[in-house]
Design a protein around this motif. Structure first.
Motif, short mmCIF file in Angstrom:
data_model
loop_
_atom_site.label_atom_id
_atom_site.label_comp_id
_atom_site.label_asym_id
_atom_site.label_seq_id
_atom_site.Cartn_x
_atom_site.Cartn_y
_atom_site.Cartn_z
N GLN A 177 3.23 18.18 -10.53
CA GLN A 177 4.38 17.69 -11.27
C GLN A 177 4.45 16.17 -11.29
N GLY A 178 3.72 15.53 -10.42
CA GLY A 178 3.66 14.07 -10.41
C GLY A 178 4.58 13.45 -9.38
N THR A 179 4.22 12.24 -8.99
CA THR A 179 5.03 11.45 -8.07
C THR A 179 5.10 10.03 -8.61
N GLN A 180 6.29 9.45 -8.58
CA GLN A 180 6.51 8.13 -9.16
C GLN A 180 6.08 7.04 -8.19
N VAL A 181 5.31 6.10 -8.71
CA VAL A 181 4.94 4.90 -7.96
C VAL A 181 5.46 3.70 -8.75
N ARG A 231 -10.44 13.79 0.76
CA ARG A 231 -9.91 15.16 0.82
C ARG A 231 -10.08 15.71 2.23
N ASP A 232 -9.20 16.64 2.56
CA ASP A 232 -9.24 17.36 3.82
C ASP A 232 -9.15 18.83 3.49
N ASN A 233 -10.28 19.51 3.48
CA ASN A 233 -10.28 20.92 3.07
C ASN A 233 -9.54 21.80 4.07
N ALA A 234 -9.50 21.42 5.30
CA ALA A 234 -8.77 22.20 6.30
C ALA A 234 -7.27 22.20 6.01
N LYS A 235 -6.81 21.15 5.35
CA LYS A 235 -5.39 21.04 5.01
C LYS A 235 -5.13 21.29 3.53
N ASN A 236 -6.17 21.63 2.79
CA ASN A 236 -6.03 21.85 1.34
C ASN A 236 -5.33 20.67 0.66
N THR A 237 -5.73 19.48 1.04
CA THR A 237 -5.03 18.28 0.58
C THR A 237 -6.03 17.22 0.13
N VAL A 238 -5.67 16.56 -0.97
CA VAL A 238 -6.43 15.41 -1.44
C VAL A 238 -5.51 14.20 -1.37
N TYR A 239 -6.09 13.06 -1.04
CA TYR A 239 -5.32 11.84 -0.84
C TYR A 239 -5.77 10.75 -1.80
N LEU A 240 -4.85 9.85 -2.07
CA LEU A 240 -5.18 8.64 -2.80
C LEU A 240 -4.57 7.47 -2.04
N GLN A 241 -5.42 6.72 -1.36
CA GLN A 241 -4.98 5.53 -0.65
C GLN A 241 -4.99 4.37 -1.63
N MET A 242 -3.85 3.77 -1.82
CA MET A 242 -3.71 2.69 -2.81
C MET A 242 -3.36 1.40 -2.08
N ASN A 243 -4.25 0.45 -2.15
CA ASN A 243 -4.06 -0.85 -1.52
C ASN A 243 -4.00 -1.94 -2.58
N GLY A 244 -3.45 -3.06 -2.22
CA GLY A 244 -3.39 -4.17 -3.17
C GLY A 244 -2.70 -3.80 -4.46
N LEU A 245 -1.59 -3.12 -4.34
CA LEU A 245 -0.90 -2.62 -5.54
C LEU A 245 -0.39 -3.75 -6.42
N SER A 293 0.83 -1.21 0.00
CA SER A 293 0.00 0.00 0.00
C SER A 293 0.86 1.25 0.00
N LEU A 294 0.31 2.29 -0.55
CA LEU A 294 0.90 3.63 -0.48
C LEU A 294 -0.24 4.63 -0.35
N ARG A 295 0.06 5.75 0.28
CA ARG A 295 -0.91 6.85 0.30
C ARG A 295 -0.26 8.06 -0.34
N LEU A 296 -0.84 8.52 -1.41
CA LEU A 296 -0.38 9.72 -2.07
C LEU A 296 -1.12 10.93 -1.50
N SER A 297 -0.41 12.03 -1.44
CA SER A 297 -1.00 13.29 -1.00
C SER A 297 -0.78 14.33 -2.08
N CYS A 298 -1.70 15.26 -2.17
CA CYS A 298 -1.58 16.38 -3.08
C CYS A 298 -1.98 17.63 -2.32
#
Length: 124
Positions: A116-120, A75-89, A17-22
Motif C-alpha cells: 500500500q506504500g509508505t510516505q517519505v 532482504r532477510d528470508n527468515a523474516k520474509n522482509t525486504v529493506y531499503l536503507q536510505m541515506n543522504g536523503l 536516513s530512514l530504513r524502510l521495511s516490507c
C-alpha cells in the motif's frame, strides 16, 4: 493471499536516513525477487531498487542511478522482509514508496503484488 506491508516512512531532514521495511505474508518469499518503487505527487511511479531471489546465498541488487551510493536494498528470508536503507536523503526523494514482488530478477519484473506504500518526506 499474498500481502506486502511497508513501514518505516516518515519525515526527515535533508541529509538524514530512514530504513524502510516490507513484510511479506501469505505466500512464498524466498523464491521471489523484490523491488522498491516510488511515486511523487504529479509524477509517474519509478523504479528505485530490486534484489534477486537466490537458491544459494548470493543475491544481486540493482538500484536506479539517482539513488546509487545512497540507498541499499537487502532482504532477510527468515523474516520474509525486504529493506531499503536510505541515506543522504534529499527533498527530491519525497514520495510514497512501494514494495513489490516479481518472479523475475532485475528491475523489469513483472511485479504481481504490491504493498500500500509508505510516505517519505524530506524537508530542506
Amino acid at each position: 493471499q499474498v500481502k506486502l506491508e511497508e513501514s518505516g516512512g516518515g519525515l526527515v531532514q535533508a541529509g538524514g536516513s530512514l530504513r524502510l521495511s516490507c513484510a511479506a505474508s501469505g505466500g512464498s518469499f524466498s523464491n521471489y525477487a523484490m523491488g522498491w518503487f516510488r511515486q511523487a505527487p504529479g509524477k509517474e511511479r519509478e523504479f528505485v531498487a530490486a534484489i534477486s531471489w537466490s537458491a544459494g546465498s548470493i543475491y544481486y541488487a540493482v538500484v536506479a542511478d539517482f539513488v546509487k551510493g545512497r540507498f541499499i536494498i537487502s532482504r532477510d528470508n527468515a523474516k520474509n522482509t525486504v529493506y531499503l536503507q536510505m541515506n543522504g536523503l534529499k527533498p527530491e526523494d519525497t514520495a510514497v514508496y512501494y514494495c513489490a514482488r516479481s518472479r523475475n530478477n532485475g528491475r523489469n519484473g513483472p511485479y504481481d503484488y504490491w504493498g500500500q506504500g509508505t510516505q517519505v518526506t524530506v524537508s530542506s
